[in-house]
Structure formats: C-alpha cells, structure tokens
Design a protein around this motif. Structure first.
Motif, PDB file in Angstrom:
ATOM      1  N   ASP A   1      15.853  44.718  -7.045  1.00 16.52           N
ATOM      2  CA  ASP A   1      17.062  44.015  -6.635  1.00 16.52           C
ATOM      3  C   ASP A   1      17.064  42.587  -7.162  1.00 16.52           C
ATOM      4  O   ASP A   1      18.113  42.055  -7.553  1.00 16.52           O
ATOM      5  CB  ASP A   1      17.169  44.023  -5.113  1.00 16.52           C
ATOM      6  CG  ASP A   1      18.380  43.266  -4.608  1.00 16.52           C
ATOM      7  OD1 ASP A   1      19.510  43.758  -4.819  1.00 16.52           O
ATOM      8  OD2 ASP A   1      18.213  42.181  -4.017  1.00 16.52           O
TER       9      ASP A   1
ATOM     10  N   PHE B   1      19.725  45.405   0.666  1.00 16.33           N
ATOM     11  CA  PHE B   1      19.495  43.982   0.448  1.00 16.33           C
ATOM     12  C   PHE B   1      20.767  43.176   0.618  1.00 16.33           C
ATOM     13  O   PHE B   1      21.874  43.671   0.426  1.00 16.33           O
ATOM     14  CB  PHE B   1      18.942  43.753  -0.976  1.00 16.33           C
ATOM     15  CG  PHE B   1      17.684  44.509  -1.232  1.00 16.33           C
ATOM     16  CD1 PHE B   1      16.457  43.965  -0.894  1.00 16.33           C
ATOM     17  CD2 PHE B   1      17.720  45.786  -1.770  1.00 16.33           C
ATOM     18  CE1 PHE B   1      15.290  44.686  -1.096  1.00 16.33           C
ATOM     19  CE2 PHE B   1      16.556  46.515  -1.977  1.00 16.33           C
ATOM     20  CZ  PHE B   1      15.340  45.959  -1.641  1.00 16.33           C
TER      21      PHE B   1
ATOM     22  N   PRO C   1      15.757  51.141   1.340  1.00 17.91           N
ATOM     23  CA  PRO C   1      15.816  49.683   1.469  1.00 17.91           C
ATOM     24  C   PRO C   1      17.178  49.173   0.971  1.00 17.91           C
ATOM     25  O   PRO C   1      17.666  49.593  -0.084  1.00 17.91           O
ATOM     26  CB  PRO C   1      14.690  49.190   0.563  1.00 17.91           C
ATOM     27  CG  PRO C   1      13.842  50.399   0.285  1.00 17.91           C
ATOM     28  CD  PRO C   1      14.784  51.556   0.330  1.00 17.91           C
TER      29      PRO C   1
ATOM     30  N   THR D   1      15.818  41.881   3.180  1.00 20.80           N
ATOM     31  CA  THR D   1      15.650  43.320   3.020  1.00 20.80           C
ATOM     32  C   THR D   1      15.742  44.007   4.372  1.00 20.80           C
ATOM     33  O   THR D   1      15.180  43.516   5.355  1.00 20.80           O
ATOM     34  CB  THR D   1      14.263  43.629   2.415  1.00 20.80           C
ATOM     35  OG1 THR D   1      14.079  42.866   1.226  1.00 20.80           O
ATOM     36  CG2 THR D   1      14.114  45.108   2.114  1.00 20.80           C
TER      37      THR D   1
ATOM     38  N   ALA E   1      12.723  45.526  -3.616  1.00 24.06           N
ATOM     39  CA  ALA E   1      13.100  44.112  -3.616  1.00 24.06           C
ATOM     40  C   ALA E   1      12.961  43.509  -5.010  1.00 24.06           C
ATOM     41  O   ALA E   1      13.810  42.711  -5.449  1.00 24.06           O
ATOM     42  CB  ALA E   1      12.246  43.347  -2.615  1.00 24.06           C
TER      43      ALA E   1
END
Length: 706
Positions: free
Chosen positions: A590, A677, A675, A646, A587
C-alpha cells in the motif's frame, strides 16, 4: 494485593481455568514492568502480568556498545525545553504531535523514576545528569549506563513489581484477545474482555488444561515488536512479539513499513555500533565455508582515506539511513547486503588487521575522524589495540558471550539486521488503541515516526507505560464480565484454538511430519530476502502471495506432534507471525501504491532513481557499479505529514468506513482475512496551554487524564 488464583469455568463444555483481574499487563520488559509499577502507584492494584518467558525479550537481552536513553537535557547551560524536544521527535516525519509532546513532557519524570529505582545513570558531583548527542539529536539529551542500559532498567523495575506483590504468570503463549462490542464507541467498536493463552509448561496430552483465560477490562500490551518475522535480526532469541493476535482482535496498525536496520553480529546477536566502528576494523567476506577471503569494500570505495572515514562514521551513524546511502556511511550497509543477500557470502569484521594495508595511516582520515581518534589517543596499532585502549568493556563483552568471540584471535560475523520497528499498533495521546481498554506500550505501540533519535525507544516505553497506567486508573474501572457473558465472549476464541490444535495434532498422529519449525524458518527467510532493508514492488508482491497462501491454508497445513509442547506452542507462534507478516507486507504494498519512495531505514527500488555515487567532488555524479536493485529515489519528506493506518478485516467483516481500502480489490470473504488501509493527516503538536491559573483550575476540577 489479591493472589489472582485461577478458577475453573465451563465454556462451551470445556472446563478452563480463568484468572480474573481488572488489568492484565502482557510482557515483562521495561515497558511492561513500568506499566505494572505505575498502576500500583496510582492505586490500581487489581493487576496481573503475563509473559511467554520472563527471562527473554529485547529489553533484558539486547543492547549496543553504549545503549542510549533519550530524555530532556538535565545538565549544563545548553538551551532546551519540552516544546523543543517534542519538535525534534515530531520532525522525524509521520509522528503524531500529541505522542511527541507527551514523550518530551514525561521524559524527565520517567528518567528520574528509574534513577530513584537504582538505575545508575551518570551524574556529576553537583547532581547534573550529563548527556551527549545521539543520532537525529540536536542537543545533548542522551545518556547511558553502558551496553546493558535496558537490562538494568528491567531489573530495577522488576524488583519494584516484586516488592509490590504483583503476580506474574510465566510460560504463556498469547493465542487471541477476547473482545465484545463497545456500545459507547460507535458502529463496529470493540472493547477488551480478556485474553486466551497457551501454557507452554503444561503437556498438551496430559490431565491438566494447557489453556488459561484471563478475564479483564484492560490489557496493557507490552509484547515488543514482531521480531519473529525476520531471519536476519539482532532481536535476541526469545523475542517474538504477539502483534498478530492484536490485529485479529481489531486493533489497528500505524506506520508499519518503518523498520530500523543496522549492522550487527549474528553469533552472538549484538549491534556493532559506537567504538566497534570508530576503531575502523577491516571488513572481509568469505564463501559459505569460510574460504575465498576478500576485502570487498574496496570494490566500491577504492580511496583509502574515504573508506576508513566511512567505516568510522558508522560508529555514530549506525542505523542504515537511506539519506546516507548515496555517498555516505550507509553505503557500507548496502555493500554488506550485496555480499550476504545477493552473493550468498558471509561477512566478518576483522579487528586483528587494519583495512587495505598493514600499517594504519591516520593522516588519510577525514578531519572529523582524525580529531576524534587523536583525542582518544588511538592513532596507532591494529583495530583491536585501538578498541582496548578506547573501550576495554567493548572487547570484554564478546568474551563473556555464548558463543564467545576473542576479537584478538577471531573474526566477528555480521549482517544488516532488523533491529527495531518504529511503527506498530495504533495509539492515541494516552497510548490507548482504537479498541477500548487495549493499550500497546513499548515497541508494540506505533508511537514513533520515520526517524527517531537514538534512545528515544527506551523513553517512549516508559512514557507510554506511564500514560497508559494513568488512563487505566482513571477510566478503566468497569468490572470484568460476569461468568455467563465472559463464557459467551470467550467461547468462539477458545473453540477456534481447540479446533486448530486438533487438526494440527491429528495430522501428526496420522503420520504427517511436524512442520512448525520449517514454516517458521521459511517465513523468516522470505521476509528478510524480500521485505528487509532493500525492497521493491515486485519483491513485496512475491512475498505477499506466498505469505497469503500459507495463512489462507494454515488450518489444513500446519502439523504438530501432540506430545511436543514446543510444536503445539509453535503452532500458534507461527500463526501469529504469519498474520503479522501478511499485514506488514500489505502495508508495504500500500505504501508503494500510495507513491511512497525510499525513506528511513529502507531502500525501495526505483528504476528511474540513482545508484550510490563514487564520492564527493568531481566524481560525485559518477554512479557506482552496483546491482540495479540499489537504484532508488529519496522520499524527501513527501509523506511526512501523513500517517498510514491499517485495519484487519476478518471474513465477513466490513471496513470501519469508506476511507479504508485494501491493496487489492476484495473478492469475497478471504479466509486469511483482509488488511485495509487509510492515510490520514498526522495529529499536530498541541498548542501551548501554559497559563498557570487556567491549568491549575482545570487540574483541580477534573484532573489531567481526559
């Protein structure tokens, strides 16, 4: 109230005890107990609670000089309204408006419920609950019962839950959430079916099963923030979180990058806010052995009066705030970070002596600081003398701790510590996640934005728990799965846990040393060093590569002695922390790729940015001689209207829709999971619907739980 005794069920050839209840509340902090209390109050008494350790957790063991509860103004003639409080919360950036409105609307209800349970919030002789301003608060909405506000809340809520007869299963490590497809939720939708835990009080190599399954329709997830990710943290021992299990079950995350950091003592762990800073202690650093003592703040702040004033301001500007780092009080946090992280030294607060010179010269203070200390009648003496005059309980506090510290004789070791995760698991207006029947409440839920008023977290936990209980009572009444369906759903989850345990204990039996403790320390140290209050694209990438490798190879890496309950427990604890760390680091990466810059309680290094300045006036443009990693550019609210979400994709799983993308293009099915996003507009503040006749009619006909 039923007793909810476990009943053995054969699952894939294994006889496992199963507890069946309509709703399971995971966590015994103030949010978890509030949810259990509110469920019974709503007539939904088929509920049990689960805890890894009842006496642990942040609510029961954390606090500060004057731990704050934030709610609607309930005293005096100051203007206030639900809408205005909601706007204050919403203005923190990246917070969804329906959560902000609910937290404002239910704040008085949640607060007064605690009062009725016996929490002694101060009131005057006419019954007004007197307030004060806290950080990011334009009104006097804050109140407190002292350093242990949340502990008192837990104790009173726990007593109520005990009176209700709700059963609590203690010593249970969350392993995984059991879900099944939700036919009413669209493609790929899931709903809750149960929970697998490891009983940490049962030997793994004994006759009794250390596994326990809960079969349920609803999970209220009050596990706290994923505190176990960081080594440098003020979260109390025993507060680990269990967010990794939620991500593996398909629960989405929200605003995960938004942590709050601040100065705290490390032994014992406690926020050094309020009076501890307002009495202006001396900051010193030493080498690892306690030698080579230096008063290091003067390197960057040579002006005596400005140094004293900045330290004073840390009292009520306690969290590290990047907006105050260029030329304000958060420069203190960066200077402490330089000593501890970059120079490898130790930092202490010395209350025995005044900063810079032996005699305290209050005339050098800023007008704000001087007026405050004059009103408190402490323009004299040493920091500890001022502390004992202003707030004797703050001095006594450290004498009552283990290890105890006598501030009249000893220096207090401090660092810039992880203190709270403003982000977390995604919640809607009723604190339900994207997985039907899964309700993250308290710090586990990502209800906050970038900034929040001090004490808003305690209110949010009570409001979220109340909203979740209301929704469960109205809509979460589908019976749990029957034996066959539950065995089919739980079988793969149980099988994976048994396989991981067999591999880890098998390596130990073959002579490979137990490494669960080493892995735990290594991931925590890595996260504090690379993804703490100061981060860069490079440091995030370095940590992400390492955490990904650990997680990818975990089944063949972790080694645990079967005879050690602690080692087997840590096998699943470390996996959960690694899962959370991998999601959070992704995260952060990102966020940077999306153009995110420094905001909230985090500095993102930017080579094109600025270093903190000397001060105000003609020197304001002169940059301090500080490391280049402190060069940054403020976000300036650029992403306040967006929310980062997420999702965790297991191997072979596809993204919910085309709006989701990984940080790095996916190359096959990564055994560590992926993961992904998306960025969406935040939900606005709902429009007013306050024409009484319309609301009354709707409420009579349908209620308000939609």
């Amino acid at each position: 109230m039923t007793h909810h005794d476990p009943q053995d069920l054969r699952i894939d050839g294994h006889l496992v005890p199963v507890v069946t209840a309509q709703t399971v509340v995971v966590g015994t902090g103030s949010a978890g107990y509030c949810a259990a209390d509110r469920l019974v109050q709503a007539g939904h008494d088929d509920v049990v609670m689960v805890a890894d350790k009842i006496g642990a957790g942040a609510s029961r063991n954390a606090g500060s000089d004057k731990q704050t509860y934030y709610k609607l103004t309930l005293s005096g003639g100051d203007d206030d309204s639900v809408r205005e409080m909601a706007q204050t919360l919403y203005s923190g950036g990246a917070m969804d408006g329906d959560n902000a409105l609910a937290e404002a609307a239910l704040s008085a209800r949640g607060f007064l419920h605690l009062v009725d349970l016996g929490v002694p919030f101060p009131q005057n002789r006419y019954g007004e609950f007197i307030g004060y301003k806290t950080d990011h608060d334009p009104r006097r909405r804050a109140t407190s019962v002292g350093p242990y506000t949340s502990r008192t809340m837990v104790e009173k809520l726990e007593a109520k839950v005990q009176r209700d007869g709700t059963r609590v299963f203690d010593e249970c490590r969350v392993v995984d959430v059991v879900t099944v497809p939700d036919p009413d939720g669209g493609p790929g939708a899931r709903r809750v079916a149960g929970l697998l835990v490891l009983r940490t009080d049962v030997p793994h190599d004994g006759a009794a099963s250390p596994w326990l399954l809960f079969r349920c329709t609803n999970l209220v997830y009050a596990t706290g923030g994923p505190a176990g990710m960081y080594a440098t943290r003020v979260f109390p021992n025993g507060q680990w979180g269990a967010s990794g299990a939620a991500y593996r079950a398909g629960v989405h995350g929200k605003n995960l990058t938004e942590w709050q950091f601040g100065l705290a003592s490390t032994k014992p762990r406690w926020n050094v806010s309020g009076t501890y800073m307002q009495v202006v202690p001396r900051f010193v650093s030493t080498d690892a052995d306690g030698g080579d003592e230096r008063e290091f703040l003067t390197e960057a702040v040579p002006d005596y009066g400005r140094l004293l004033s900045l330290v004073f301001l840390k009292g009520y500007q306690w969290p590290f705030d990047i907006r105050k780092a260029l030329d304000g009080s958060s420069l203190i946090d960066l200077l402490v970070y330089r000593e501890t992280v970059l120079r490898g030294r130790r930092v202490f607060l010395d209350f025995r002596r005044n900063p810079v010179q032996d005699a305290f010269d209050p005339s050098a203070l800023s007008p704000e600081a001087y007026a405050y200390l004059e009103k408190a009648d402490v323009l004299f003496g040493t920091p500890v003398q001022r502390l004992r005059r202003m707030n004797e309980p703050a001095y006594q506090f450290y004498l009552d701790k283990n290890p105890y510290v006598d501030l009249e004789k000893d220096m207090l070791e401090v660092d810039v510590c992880a203190q709270h995760n403003n982000g977390g698991l995604v919640v809607d207006a009723w604190w339900q996640s994207n997985v039907t029947g899964f309700y993250p409440v308290g710090e586990a839920g990502g209800a906050h934005g970038v900034y929040r008023p001090g004490g808003a977290a305690l209110n949010s936990g009570q409001v979220g728990a109340t909203r979740a209980a209301q929704h469960v009572a109205a809509h979460g009444t589908t019976p749990p799965l029957d034996d066959a369906a539950f065995a089919a759903a739980a079988g793969p989850v149980l099988g994976a846990a048994l396989d991981l345990t067999a591999r880890a204990t098998g390596r130990a039996a073959a002579g490979v040393p137990d490494n669960t403790g080493d892995l735990l320390r290594e991931v925590q140290v890595l996260m504090s060093a690379k993804a703490g209050p100061v981060r860069s694209a490079e440091s995030i990438h370095e940590a992400l590569v390492q955490v990904h490798a650990w997680l990818r190879d975990y089944d063949d890496l972790v080694t645990a002695d079967a005879g050690s309950r602690r080692a087997v427990n840590r096998t699943f604890l470390v996996r959960d922390i690694l899962t959370s760390a991998y999601v959070y680091l992704s995260a952060m990466a990102d966020y940077v790729a999306h153009g995110g810059r420094s905001r909230g309680s985090v500095l993102y290094t930017d080579a094109a940015g600025s270093l903190p300045h000397v001060g105000h006036g003609p020197d304001a443009a002169t940059e301090l001689d500080l490391p280049e990693i402190f060069r940054f550019t403020l976000d300036g609210g650029a992403l306040d209207e967006e929310v980062q979400e997420t999702a965790w994709l297991a191997p072979g799983e596809t993204a919910p829709d085309g709006a989701w993308a990984p940080v790095v293009p996916r190359d096959g099915d990564d055994p560590a999971g992926t993961p992904v996003f998306r960025w969406r507009p935040r939900r606005p503040l709902p429009e007013d619907d306050d024409f009484f006749e319309n609301v009354w009619r709707e409420f009579r006909e349908h209620g308000n739980v939609l």
